[in-house]
Design a protein around this motif. Structure first.
Motif, PDB file in Angstrom:
ATOM      1  N   UNK A   1      54.128  57.411  -8.513  1.00 50.08           N
ATOM      2  CA  UNK A   1      55.153  58.336  -8.041  1.00 50.08           C
ATOM      3  C   UNK A   1      55.465  58.084  -6.575  1.00 50.08           C
ATOM      4  N   UNK A   2      54.429  57.950  -5.759  1.00 51.90           N
ATOM      5  CA  UNK A   2      54.651  57.693  -4.343  1.00 51.90           C
ATOM      6  C   UNK A   2      55.381  56.387  -4.103  1.00 51.90           C
ATOM      7  N   UNK A   3      54.995  55.340  -4.847  1.00 51.09           N
ATOM      8  CA  UNK A   3      55.663  54.049  -4.694  1.00 51.09           C
ATOM      9  C   UNK A   3      57.122  54.132  -5.116  1.00 51.09           C
ATOM     10  N   UNK A   4      57.403  54.850  -6.210  1.00 47.64           N
ATOM     11  CA  UNK A   4      58.786  54.971  -6.672  1.00 47.64           C
ATOM     12  C   UNK A   4      59.655  55.647  -5.612  1.00 47.64           C
ATOM     13  N   UNK A   5      59.141  56.687  -4.986  1.00 45.16           N
ATOM     14  CA  UNK A   5      59.899  57.364  -3.930  1.00 45.16           C
ATOM     15  C   UNK A   5      60.159  56.416  -2.760  1.00 45.16           C
ATOM     16  N   UNK A   6      59.112  55.683  -2.368  1.00 45.09           N
ATOM     17  CA  UNK A   6      59.253  54.775  -1.229  1.00 45.09           C
ATOM     18  C   UNK A   6      60.212  53.637  -1.548  1.00 45.09           C
ATOM     19  N   UNK A   7      60.120  53.079  -2.746  1.00 45.04           N
ATOM     20  CA  UNK A   7      61.005  51.968  -3.099  1.00 45.04           C
ATOM     21  C   UNK A   7      62.464  52.403  -3.085  1.00 45.04           C
ATOM     22  N   UNK A   8      62.733  53.612  -3.553  1.00 42.20           N
ATOM     23  CA  UNK A   8      64.108  54.110  -3.500  1.00 42.20           C
ATOM     24  C   UNK A   8      64.566  54.271  -2.050  1.00 42.20           C
ATOM     25  N   UNK A   9      63.655  54.716  -1.185  1.00 44.30           N
ATOM     26  CA  UNK A   9      64.001  54.856   0.230  1.00 44.30           C
ATOM     27  C   UNK A   9      64.266  53.501   0.864  1.00 44.30           C
ATOM     28  N   UNK A  10      63.458  52.497   0.511  1.00 43.76           N
ATOM     29  CA  UNK A  10      63.690  51.152   1.029  1.00 43.76           C
ATOM     30  C   UNK A  10      65.062  50.639   0.627  1.00 43.76           C
TER      31      UNK A  10
ATOM     32  N   UNK B   1      67.854  52.047   2.533  1.00 46.38           N
ATOM     33  CA  UNK B   1      67.917  51.527   3.893  1.00 46.38           C
ATOM     34  C   UNK B   1      68.410  50.088   3.952  1.00 46.38           C
ATOM     35  N   UNK B   2      68.760  49.525   2.799  1.00 41.70           N
ATOM     36  CA  UNK B   2      69.291  48.171   2.786  1.00 41.70           C
ATOM     37  C   UNK B   2      68.265  47.081   2.560  1.00 41.70           C
ATOM     38  N   UNK B   3      67.000  47.464   2.302  1.00 35.83           N
ATOM     39  CA  UNK B   3      65.966  46.478   1.981  1.00 35.83           C
ATOM     40  C   UNK B   3      66.015  46.232   0.483  1.00 35.83           C
ATOM     41  N   UNK B   4      66.382  45.009   0.097  1.00 35.93           N
ATOM     42  CA  UNK B   4      66.640  44.726  -1.316  1.00 35.93           C
ATOM     43  C   UNK B   4      65.581  43.867  -1.974  1.00 35.93           C
TER      44      UNK B   4
ATOM     45  N   UNK C   1      55.380  46.741 -10.099  1.00 38.50           N
ATOM     46  CA  UNK C   1      56.484  45.786 -10.110  1.00 38.50           C
ATOM     47  C   UNK C   1      57.655  46.362 -10.902  1.00 38.50           C
ATOM     48  N   UNK C   2      57.338  46.966 -12.036  1.00 35.37           N
ATOM     49  CA  UNK C   2      58.374  47.569 -12.869  1.00 35.37           C
ATOM     50  C   UNK C   2      59.068  48.717 -12.129  1.00 35.37           C
ATOM     51  N   UNK C   3      58.298  49.535 -11.423  1.00 33.74           N
ATOM     52  CA  UNK C   3      58.860  50.646 -10.669  1.00 33.74           C
ATOM     53  C   UNK C   3      59.789  50.121  -9.571  1.00 33.74           C
ATOM     54  N   UNK C   4      59.392  49.022  -8.930  1.00 35.57           N
ATOM     55  CA  UNK C   4      60.237  48.439  -7.886  1.00 35.57           C
ATOM     56  C   UNK C   4      61.573  47.971  -8.457  1.00 35.57           C
ATOM     57  N   UNK C   5      61.529  47.330  -9.603  1.00 33.99           N
ATOM     58  CA  UNK C   5      62.777  46.868 -10.225  1.00 33.99           C
ATOM     59  C   UNK C   5      63.653  48.048 -10.623  1.00 33.99           C
ATOM     60  N   UNK C   6      63.037  49.110 -11.113  1.00 32.56           N
ATOM     61  CA  UNK C   6      63.816  50.304 -11.469  1.00 32.56           C
ATOM     62  C   UNK C   6      64.515  50.897 -10.255  1.00 32.56           C
ATOM     63  N   UNK C   7      63.917  50.743  -9.070  1.00 30.20           N
ATOM     64  CA  UNK C   7      64.518  51.249  -7.842  1.00 30.20           C
ATOM     65  C   UNK C   7      65.606  50.320  -7.312  1.00 30.20           C
ATOM     66  N   UNK C   8      65.830  49.197  -7.980  1.00 31.77           N
ATOM     67  CA  UNK C   8      66.872  48.273  -7.564  1.00 31.77           C
ATOM     68  C   UNK C   8      66.404  47.157  -6.657  1.00 31.77           C
ATOM     69  N   UNK C   9      65.088  46.993  -6.500  1.00 32.63           N
ATOM     70  CA  UNK C   9      64.558  45.929  -5.648  1.00 32.63           C
ATOM     71  C   UNK C   9      64.359  44.650  -6.445  1.00 32.63           C
ATOM     72  N   UNK C  10      64.535  43.519  -5.779  1.00 29.79           N
ATOM     73  CA  UNK C  10      64.223  42.219  -6.365  1.00 29.79           C
ATOM     74  C   UNK C  10      62.779  41.885  -6.036  1.00 29.79           C
ATOM     75  N   UNK C  11      61.971  41.650  -7.049  1.00 31.12           N
ATOM     76  CA  UNK C  11      60.551  41.367  -6.864  1.00 31.12           C
ATOM     77  C   UNK C  11      60.355  39.883  -6.614  1.00 31.12           C
ATOM     78  N   UNK C  12      59.662  39.552  -5.515  1.00 31.43           N
ATOM     79  CA  UNK C  12      59.414  38.167  -5.121  1.00 31.43           C
ATOM     80  C   UNK C  12      57.913  37.919  -5.164  1.00 31.43           C
ATOM     81  N   UNK C  13      57.415  37.108  -6.103  1.00 36.34           N
ATOM     82  CA  UNK C  13      55.964  36.882  -6.185  1.00 36.34           C
ATOM     83  C   UNK C  13      55.448  36.007  -5.051  1.00 36.34           C
ATOM     84  N   UNK C  14      54.285  36.376  -4.527  1.00 29.74           N
ATOM     85  CA  UNK C  14      53.608  35.609  -3.473  1.00 29.74           C
ATOM     86  C   UNK C  14      52.180  35.343  -3.937  1.00 29.74           C
TER      87      UNK C  14
END
Length: 477
Positions: free
Chosen positions: A181-190, A193-196, A209-222
């Motif tokens: 839940x906390x990560x989902x809120x933060x990812x939406x905030x990111x 703010x224009x962080x994609x 990772x799934x939550x990040x994609x749901x928030x519209x972020x592109x996941x980049x593996x490192x």
């Protein structure tokens, strides 16, 4: 015209709209009612004749639907007794296809993700909730305040300063229902703010990772190596300005982020005007070395710390937190709904446990128990699988066992499953690389102490069945 009807005896609303024969629509409606909880586990369904009369259909329609759902594992029938619901959310992954019988849960569960649920402090928790229910003012019995109750936020800030070396005050703490839940809120905030782009550890915990994609972020593996996430790789994708990492005990490799990498990570965040999302995974349980402080303490303006009680008490409590700089707090507090956050009484009961030392005593007891269980598991692995190599066991509630000799983890997982043992192929945690793995991720948090020896014996038999013989065929014994 809708065909929704209410069963007058059991007051279950069944929506029979949609395509297909009526028995198929009734099957879907009952299945949906069960999965949504409107028909809870153990509840009795109406007799087929009564439900048929209520729905103005033939009895055959109802018996067909009941029979199908029984075959799927949603219902159980017994001669002379009512048809009852047997499905629960916990057994959802064990449900078979419609044409197969129910699959029983494993005898031994070595999948990671749970603490010792047998050791949950029921009496202490119950007393704390009762006490809070008795003395909490009426004004606190409404919806949870946005961001969490002020008392819990103060107590958590002190706890994180003392135990994790974090830079924290009550205003910096946002109470959530868990790390997800906390990560989902933060990812939406990111994203707002224009962080994609979000860099993630590979391998890592796929749910986030799934939550990040749901928030519209592109996941980049490192990639991750024996020193933790390869911080230098972050510069290879200039668009990346946020990274999700588990520095205290990386999941699933079990490595800790070294001091040099921690410094490099903070320097990277400052250089690119970025954000480090620190999942404080398994930070409370370290056995071979002193506990490591949170990276957030090194750079509170750039590092957001996520934590919860899911691995220390129980995920059923739904209590987590986000420790964030002022830049993110408003978005974190307002991104939920009026009902977001754990119930107020649970927040206050947990605050009492922390403030009175009950939570610290529980952690100390849990550390001793897990240390002993880990030692028993390592000894059993040495005895039953002497050629294997173990990594990631210095902390946390899981370890990685490397089987070697060309053994493919997928074969071991299948052979173990057939014997009633649940283990995990580490490839399920990979984002990009899917080559065959020679190891297994073994979680021992919720494994009974008395079951360690037998569970490893079953694992050894599964490995023997999966080991290639000299001619290259599996099952050389």
């Amino acid at each position: 015209m809708t065909e929704s009807r209410t069963n007058l005896a059991w007051e279950v609303l069944l929506d029979l709209t949609g395509s297909g024969a009526k028995h198929e629509r009734l099957t879907r409606a009952l299945r949906a009612a069960i999965r949504s909880g409107r028909l809870p586990t153990g509840s009795a369904l109406p007799p087929s004749r009564a439900l048929a009369a209520d729905l103005s259909c033939s009895r055959w329609v109802v018996t067909q639907a009941y029979g199908q759902l029984t075959a799927e594992g949603y219902l159980r029938t017994r001669v002379g007794s009512a048809t009852r619901v047997r499905w629960t959310p916990d057994t959802d992954t064990a449900l078979p296809d419609a044409d197969g019988p129910p699959v029983p849960p494993p005898r031994f569960d070595l999948t990671p993700g749970l603490p010792d649920l047998r050791a949950f402090p029921r009496a202490r928790w119950g007393a704390a909730v009762r006490d809070r229910a008795r003395r909490t003012p009426f004004s606190d019995l409404g919806f949870p305040p946005p961001g969490g109750h002020a008392e819990l936020r103060r107590v958590l800030a002190e706890h994180l300063r003392r135990g994790r070396g974090a830079v924290a005050d009550a205003d910096a703490v946002v109470v959530a229902t868990g790390v997800t839940d906390g990560a989902a809120r933060l990812f939406r905030a990111l994203r707002a703010e224009g962080i994609a782009h979000l860099a993630v550890e590979d391998p890592g915990w796929p749910r986030l990772h799934h939550v990040a994609r749901e928030a519209g972020l592109t996941v980049v593996p490192v990639p991750v190596d024996e020193h933790g996430i390869r911080v230098a790789e972050l510069d290879r994708v200039p668009e990346v300005r946020a990274v999700l990492t588990t520095p205290a005990h990386q999941f699933p490799t079990g490595v800790a982020l070294t001091a040099r990498r921690r410094t490099a990570l903070v320097e990277w965040a400052r250089r690119v005007d970025g954000v480090v999302v620190e999942d404080d995974y398994d930070a409370e349980f370290r056995y071979d070395h002193r506990p490591l402080g949170a990276v957030q303490g090194m750079c509170p303006e750039r590092v957001v710390l996520l934590g919860s009680v899911s691995k220390t008490l129980s995920p059923a409590l739904g209590i987590g937190w986000v420790l964030a700089a002022p830049r993110w707090r408003r978005a974190l507090r307002t991104s939920g709904t009026a009902r977001s956050g754990p119930p107020v009484l649970d927040q206050l009961a947990f605050a009492d446990l922390v403030r009175t030392g009950g939570y610290d005593r529980h952690l100390r007891s849990a550390r001793q128990r897990y240390r002993a269980r880990r030692a028993a598991l390592l000894a059993a692995l040495r005895a039953r699988l002497p050629g294997c190599r173990v990594t990631g066991s210095a902390a946390g509630l899981h370890l990685v066992v490397h089987l070697g000799d060309g053994v493919d983890a997928s074969g071991v997982v299948a052979a173990a499953g057939a014997r009633g043992l649940a283990v995990v192929d580490p490839r399920v945690y990979r984002v990009s690389c899917r080559e065959p793995a020679d190891g297994l991720v073994l979680g021992y948090g919720n494994l009974a102490d008395g079951a360690v020896e037998e569970a490893v014996a079953v694992l050894a038999a599964a490995v023997a069945d999966s080991r290639p013989d000299r001619a290259g065929r599996p099952g050389g014994r």
